[in-house]
Design a protein around this motif. Structure first.
Motif, PDB file in Angstrom:
ATOM      1  N   ASP A 166      29.355  -2.159  20.819  1.00  0.00           N
ATOM      2  CA  ASP A 166      28.244  -3.317  21.220  1.00  0.00           C
ATOM      3  C   ASP A 166      28.970  -4.741  21.286  1.00  0.00           C
ATOM      4  N   ARG A 167      29.155  -5.290  22.266  1.00  0.00           N
ATOM      5  CA  ARG A 167      29.717  -6.393  22.301  1.00  0.00           C
ATOM      6  C   ARG A 167      29.122  -7.633  22.044  1.00  0.00           C
ATOM      7  N   THR A 168      28.121  -7.612  21.817  1.00  0.00           N
ATOM      8  CA  THR A 168      27.215  -8.862  21.351  1.00  0.00           C
ATOM      9  C   THR A 168      28.044  -9.676  20.306  1.00  0.00           C
ATOM     10  N   ASP A 169      27.898 -10.959  20.264  1.00  0.00           N
ATOM     11  CA  ASP A 169      28.609 -11.641  19.417  1.00  0.00           C
ATOM     12  C   ASP A 169      28.093 -11.692  17.838  1.00  0.00           C
ATOM     13  N   VAL A 170      28.793 -11.381  16.903  1.00  0.00           N
ATOM     14  CA  VAL A 170      28.435 -11.237  15.684  1.00  0.00           C
ATOM     15  C   VAL A 170      27.762 -12.258  15.187  1.00  0.00           C
ATOM     16  N   SER A 171      27.938 -13.595  15.632  1.00  0.00           N
ATOM     17  CA  SER A 171      27.356 -14.821  15.054  1.00  0.00           C
ATOM     18  C   SER A 171      25.802 -14.606  15.343  1.00  0.00           C
ATOM     19  N   GLY A 219       7.715 -34.703  -9.450  1.00  0.00           N
ATOM     20  CA  GLY A 219       6.572 -33.747  -8.823  1.00  0.00           C
ATOM     21  C   GLY A 219       6.997 -33.276  -7.250  1.00  0.00           C
ATOM     22  N   CYS A 220       8.060 -33.673  -6.610  1.00  0.00           N
ATOM     23  CA  CYS A 220       8.242 -33.263  -5.281  1.00  0.00           C
ATOM     24  C   CYS A 220       9.041 -31.889  -5.417  1.00  0.00           C
ATOM     25  N   SER A 221       8.878 -30.959  -4.444  1.00  0.00           N
ATOM     26  CA  SER A 221       9.393 -29.892  -4.450  1.00  0.00           C
ATOM     27  C   SER A 221      10.081 -29.704  -3.210  1.00  0.00           C
ATOM     28  N   TRP A 222      11.418 -29.035  -3.256  1.00  0.00           N
ATOM     29  CA  TRP A 222      12.592 -29.132  -1.960  1.00  0.00           C
ATOM     30  C   TRP A 222      12.853 -27.824  -1.879  1.00  0.00           C
ATOM     31  N   LEU A 223      13.014 -27.077  -0.508  1.00  0.00           N
ATOM     32  CA  LEU A 223      13.509 -26.021   0.060  1.00  0.00           C
ATOM     33  C   LEU A 223      15.001 -26.277   0.397  1.00  0.00           C
ATOM     34  N   ILE A 224      15.683 -25.423  -0.323  1.00  0.00           N
ATOM     35  CA  ILE A 224      17.167 -25.439  -0.021  1.00  0.00           C
ATOM     36  C   ILE A 224      17.763 -24.091   0.773  1.00  0.00           C
ATOM     37  N   ASN A 225      18.581 -24.177   1.474  1.00  0.00           N
ATOM     38  CA  ASN A 225      19.244 -22.825   2.064  1.00  0.00           C
ATOM     39  C   ASN A 225      20.354 -22.985   2.661  1.00  0.00           C
ATOM     40  N   MET A 226      21.368 -22.034   3.104  1.00  0.00           N
ATOM     41  CA  MET A 226      22.322 -22.308   3.522  1.00  0.00           C
ATOM     42  C   MET A 226      22.156 -22.413   5.177  1.00  0.00           C
ATOM     43  N   LEU A 227      22.877 -23.115   5.810  1.00  0.00           N
ATOM     44  CA  LEU A 227      22.646 -23.371   7.382  1.00  0.00           C
ATOM     45  C   LEU A 227      23.643 -22.377   8.214  1.00  0.00           C
ATOM     46  N   TRP A 228      23.189 -21.551   8.787  1.00  0.00           N
ATOM     47  CA  TRP A 228      23.968 -20.751   9.793  1.00  0.00           C
ATOM     48  C   TRP A 228      24.195 -21.313  11.163  1.00  0.00           C
ATOM     49  N   ASP A 229      25.264 -21.389  11.543  1.00  0.00           N
ATOM     50  CA  ASP A 229      25.638 -21.859  12.980  1.00  0.00           C
ATOM     51  C   ASP A 229      26.313 -20.843  13.713  1.00  0.00           C
ATOM     52  N   HIS A 230      25.336 -20.409  14.764  1.00  0.00           N
ATOM     53  CA  HIS A 230      26.031 -19.358  15.582  1.00  0.00           C
ATOM     54  C   HIS A 230      26.648 -19.698  16.857  1.00  0.00           C
ATOM     55  N   ARG A 231      27.108 -20.968  17.121  1.00  0.00           N
ATOM     56  CA  ARG A 231      27.991 -21.360  18.225  1.00  0.00           C
ATOM     57  C   ARG A 231      29.110 -21.178  18.114  1.00  0.00           C
ATOM     58  N   PRO A 232      29.815 -20.554  19.266  1.00  0.00           N
ATOM     59  CA  PRO A 232      31.258 -20.467  19.140  1.00  0.00           C
ATOM     60  C   PRO A 232      32.078 -21.391  18.955  1.00  0.00           C
ATOM     61  N   HIS A 258      32.271 -22.994  16.077  1.00  0.00           N
ATOM     62  CA  HIS A 258      31.810 -23.547  14.950  1.00  0.00           C
ATOM     63  C   HIS A 258      31.947 -22.833  13.694  1.00  0.00           C
ATOM     64  N   LYS A 259      31.746 -23.416  12.587  1.00  0.00           N
ATOM     65  CA  LYS A 259      31.970 -23.024  11.270  1.00  0.00           C
ATOM     66  C   LYS A 259      30.426 -22.290  11.000  1.00  0.00           C
ATOM     67  N   ARG A 260      30.638 -21.000  10.621  1.00  0.00           N
ATOM     68  CA  ARG A 260      29.315 -20.187  10.572  1.00  0.00           C
ATOM     69  C   ARG A 260      28.528 -20.575   9.355  1.00  0.00           C
ATOM     70  N   PHE A 261      29.390 -20.554   8.212  1.00  0.00           N
ATOM     71  CA  PHE A 261      28.447 -21.204   7.039  1.00  0.00           C
ATOM     72  C   PHE A 261      28.741 -22.725   6.993  1.00  0.00           C
ATOM     73  N   ALA A 262      27.568 -23.098   7.657  1.00  0.00           N
ATOM     74  CA  ALA A 262      27.519 -24.835   8.011  1.00  0.00           C
ATOM     75  C   ALA A 262      27.231 -25.601   6.972  1.00  0.00           C
ATOM     76  N   GLY A 263      27.003 -25.207   5.722  1.00  0.00           N
ATOM     77  CA  GLY A 263      26.597 -26.046   4.603  1.00  0.00           C
ATOM     78  C   GLY A 263      25.211 -25.709   4.024  1.00  0.00           C
ATOM     79  N   ILE A 264      24.660 -26.656   2.908  1.00  0.00           N
ATOM     80  CA  ILE A 264      23.367 -26.570   2.502  1.00  0.00           C
ATOM     81  C   ILE A 264      22.401 -27.675   3.117  1.00  0.00           C
ATOM     82  N   VAL A 265      21.393 -27.136   3.510  1.00  0.00           N
ATOM     83  CA  VAL A 265      20.262 -27.871   3.897  1.00  0.00           C
ATOM     84  C   VAL A 265      19.162 -28.105   2.945  1.00  0.00           C
TER      85      VAL A 265
END
Length: 536
Positions: free
Chosen positions: A102-107, A146-159, A161-168
């Motif tokens: 399966d030659r699909t890009d792993v990203s 009183g504010c709530s915030w959602l954080i997660n790692m950012l995935w960058d699939h673009r060839p 680019h850095k896959r683990f693209a930071g915390i948003v």
């Protein structure tokens, strides 16, 4: 100080998230493709923990049919705000290519992040709200305004680019789950890379971000940074990783990372984190990634450190030596509910694969798809939690042909298992043999010679001693066990033994399985399941 022997949650229990509500502590861990989703444990002393909930247990909350191995539920985050428990998690639907052809890009990956809530930790959790799919490991931060915030790692699939693209981060409404305003990329990570598993805390005017870095293998680490503003800029911890075993080869706890902080009522910080116990000979972690805990301290400079400042995981906490309690548990299947130690794979419809009422006093498995299926297979199992153990069951099964089988399985995923099963040869004679599937492209599967057996109930047994596993059997009316010739490699049931293009993030299970690849619905009745750990 409380005396603790690590890990506190043995066997496959990775990615811990911890919260304290009054005098009660709760830890949530990942379950990946195992159903129901997410394990939540309770303690009052940080030492003794009991499983109290698996909140994702309805089809509307979680359906993992078709999810690849080691996908499904990743990195749940448990928090408490506005009188409710809140849980965020990722359901991973695609990891990348699954075979070398399966030659699909792993990203190209699919990560869907959800939020559920409940007034009681062991109550009926809400239907999920989809919050985003921009990356994995979502977590909630409840600020003191009183504010709530959602954080997660950012995935960058673009060839390129850095896959683990930071915390948003993005503001979230706790009434609706809607995200508000724009997302901000607040933290790019340290040079260790693979920045994931974010958690935020506020202390003494600083926002502290805690992340997992280095990948979830031997270079894993807990990394922290801080800023005066929520959106940064964040300054890295001056000591480097807050906790890691990457510079401590041969230690009792390896792979330390992916942590979360909690404070006691007295204000003392404790860190939960994942770890692995490598086998002394092969250095493989057949028990999967487990959960450990240890006390921390805030330095005079306002940075978090381990008690001794070494940044190393602690195999034990406190002055007293605490002997580990070994499990010796026999499930007789007398209750209409599955014993809490057991889970199954992917499907939210358990009545399609097993019943505890069709034949009272037995676990009846309905033969479904192959043991390699990612959709509907009848496999019910419990975690292996120590290097040395025995497992035994008695099964009544009448196969009509070679497409029907049932038996005792030692299982990591669809590409790694050893399976002692009853089937039939071309003449209809019942036989017993071993199917072994291993991560080897040249010879991925083997079977032992078939041994003819009589019809009737059969007892099946496996004994594991570190890397070595042996199977045996006897008819129910016999006393002596008959060993199936050959030793089998238990160490391949680990993250470390794998083909390079497959994700491996779970742990080893032992249990019961049944297949009917002819589609005629053959059933297997299991009278009991006995799991007993041994010292050493």
């Amino acid at each position: 100080m409380t005396s603790i022997t690590n890990p506190i949650l043995r066997g496959f229990n990775p990615d811990p998230s911890i919260v304290r509500v009054g005098d009660d502590y709760y830890v949530a861990t990942s379950t990946f493709e195992w159903y129901p989703g997410v394990q939540i444990y309770h303690s009052r002393d940080l030492a003794d923990w009991q499983l109290v909930a698996r909140p994702l247990r309805r089809p509307a909350q979680l359906d993992m049919r078709g999810n690849p191995d080691s996908c499904g539920v990743w990195a749940p985050d448990l928090s408490y705000a506005d009188g409710r428990f809140h849980l965020t998690y990722t359901d991973v639907k695609r990891y990348g290519r699954t075979t070398r052809s399966d030659r699909t890009d792993v990203s190209l990956r699919d990560f869907h992040n959800y939020w559920v809530w409940c007034d009681r930790i062991d109550g009926e959790w809400s239907d999920p709200v989809h919050v985003n799919s921009s990356g994995f490991d979502p977590a909630l931060f409840h600020d003191d305004d009183g504010c709530s915030w959602l954080i997660n790692m950012l995935w960058d699939h673009r060839p390129g680019h850095k896959r683990f693209a930071g915390i948003v981060i993005q503001q979230m409404c706790l009434n609706t789950g809607r995200l508000l305003g724009e997302r901000h990329n607040i933290f790019a990570g340290s040079p260790l890379g693979f920045t994931e598993g974010p958690h935020l805390y506020k202390r003494d005017g600083y926002y502290h971000i805690l992340v997992a870095e280095g990948g979830t293998e031997r270079n894993h680490a807990v990394v922290m940074a801080r800023a005066r503003s929520l959106f940064g800029p964040y300054e890295l911890h001056p000591d480097g990783p807050v906790l890691t075993a990457r510079d401590q080869p041969g230690g009792p706890l390896a792979r330390a990372g992916h942590g979360d902080l909690v404070e006691t009522a007295e204000g003392d910080p404790w860190l939960v984190y994942l770890c692995g116990r490598p086998l002394p000979a092969s250095d493989r972690c057949i028990l999967g990634r487990e959960t450990a805990i240890q006390p921390m301290r805030w330095g005079e400079d306002g940075w978090l450190r381990t008690i001794d400042g070494s940044g190393r995981p602690m195999a034990s906490v406190g002055s007293g030596s605490v002997a580990r309690t070994l499990t010796d548990d026999r499930a007789n299947f007398d209750d209409p509910n599955l014993p809490p130690d057991f889970q199954w794979l992917r499907t939210p419809y358990p009545d399609h694969i097993f019943s505890l009422t069709d034949r009272p006093g037995h676990l009846r498995l309905f033969g479904r798809e192959s043991v390699g299926s990612h959709f509907t297979q009848a496999l019910v199992a419990r975690r292996q939690c120590e290097w040395r153990f025995s497992a035994e069951t008695q099964v009544e099964f009448c196969p009509a042909n070679f497409q029907q089988s049932a038996g005792l399985i030692h299982y990591y995923n669809s590409t790694k298992f050893h399976y002692l099963h009853i089937t039939a040869d071309d003449t209809g004679q019942p036989v017993i043999q071993i199917l072994s599937v291993v991560p080897d492209e040249a010879r991925p599967s083997t079977t032992s010679p078939a041994i003819p057996i009589a019809r009737g109930p059969v007892c099946l047994r496996l004994d594991v001693d570190h890397e070595t596993m042996r199977f045996s059997y006897r008819m129910a009316d016999e006393e002596a066990w008959h060993e199936v010739p050959g030793d089998w490699d238990a160490s391949i049931l680990s993250d470390e033994a794998t083909l390079p293009y497959l994700p491996n993030f779970t742990g080893t299970f032992v249990g019961m399985a049944c297949q009917d690849m002819a589609g005629t619905g053959a059933v297997a009745d299991f009278d009991y399941f006995h799991y007993a750990e041994r010292d050493g």
